[in-house]
Scaffold this active site. Sequence first.
Site, short mmCIF file in Angstrom:
data_model
loop_
_atom_site.label_atom_id
_atom_site.label_comp_id
_atom_site.label_asym_id
_atom_site.label_seq_id
_atom_site.Cartn_x
_atom_site.Cartn_y
_atom_site.Cartn_z
N CYS A 1 -6.07 -0.15 6.82
CA CYS A 1 -5.85 0.41 5.48
C CYS A 1 -7.01 1.35 5.12
O CYS A 1 -8.18 0.92 5.09
CB CYS A 1 -5.73 -0.70 4.45
SG CYS A 1 -5.40 -0.09 2.78
N CYS B 1 0.84 -1.20 0.00
CA CYS B 1 0.00 0.00 0.00
C CYS B 1 0.88 1.25 0.00
O CYS B 1 1.99 1.25 0.53
CB CYS B 1 -0.91 0.00 1.23
SG CYS B 1 -2.08 1.38 1.22
N HIS C 1 -2.12 -4.07 4.91
CA HIS C 1 -1.91 -3.65 6.31
C HIS C 1 -3.25 -3.38 6.98
O HIS C 1 -4.16 -2.84 6.36
CB HIS C 1 -1.00 -2.42 6.39
CG HIS C 1 -1.60 -1.17 5.82
ND1 HIS C 1 -2.13 -0.17 6.62
CD2 HIS C 1 -1.78 -0.76 4.55
CE1 HIS C 1 -2.60 0.80 5.85
NE2 HIS C 1 -2.39 0.47 4.58
N ASP D 1 0.41 3.76 1.68
CA ASP D 1 0.33 4.38 3.01
C ASP D 1 1.72 4.79 3.52
O ASP D 1 2.65 3.98 3.52
CB ASP D 1 -0.32 3.38 3.99
CG ASP D 1 -0.70 4.03 5.29
OD1 ASP D 1 0.20 4.58 5.98
OD2 ASP D 1 -1.90 4.01 5.64
CO CO Z 1 -3.46 1.20 2.98
#
Ligand code: CO
Length: 209
Positions: free
Chosen positions: A101, A42, A98, A44
């Site tokens: 998310c 991701c 994760h 992130d």
């Molecule tokens: Co995420």
Amino acid sequence: MELYEQVFENNRQWVAESKERDPEYFKNMAMGQSPEFLYIGCADSRVQPEDFMGVSPGQVFVHRNIANLIPNNDMNSLSVVQYAVEHLKVKHIIVCGHYGCGGVAASMEHHDLGKLNIWLRNIEDVYRLYRVELDAILDKKARQNRLVELNVWEQCLNIMKLSFVQRARAKGDYPKIHGWVYDLENGVVNDMKINMRSMMTELAPYIIE
Ligand code: CO
């Protein structure tokens, strides 16, 4: 100093420290890469694979997008996988989701997020596949976290379906495909221990000859 200016200062320090440790560091780095891993994760900002895997630059080929997706019509992620498999010959492909998310959470909310709707629909499709299991989980956070795991599994399947992945695996044992989930709350990465044999059985009717 604003953070934007600070990063150049940080960079100068990092270059100096790296050269002090190893004067040939950048020269060697520039000669080429042969990473053992393709990591798909991701975007992130809190999930930094090199940090939590404890690996150095040159060891992991990285692709990141919102909610670690490999949609069947996404030229970007598919090109990354093909390059990693056919040219870099990576041994391991890791799909890492994760818990917590935002992309997965947003896919469950059904708000109008413009173009993002189209991207998130890939996760909505995963939800639809596992609706019975997911709807039975009453706690919202637990349901989101389970969707994170199922999404990782489905993305691993998407990779397994790719003809060039199957071709590579027909020649040997690699690449191995792994599904991971990273826990933001404690930094621990969990291997979902995906059984590739059972995955292949599930895919058998769709395998291209
Ligand atoms: Co995420």
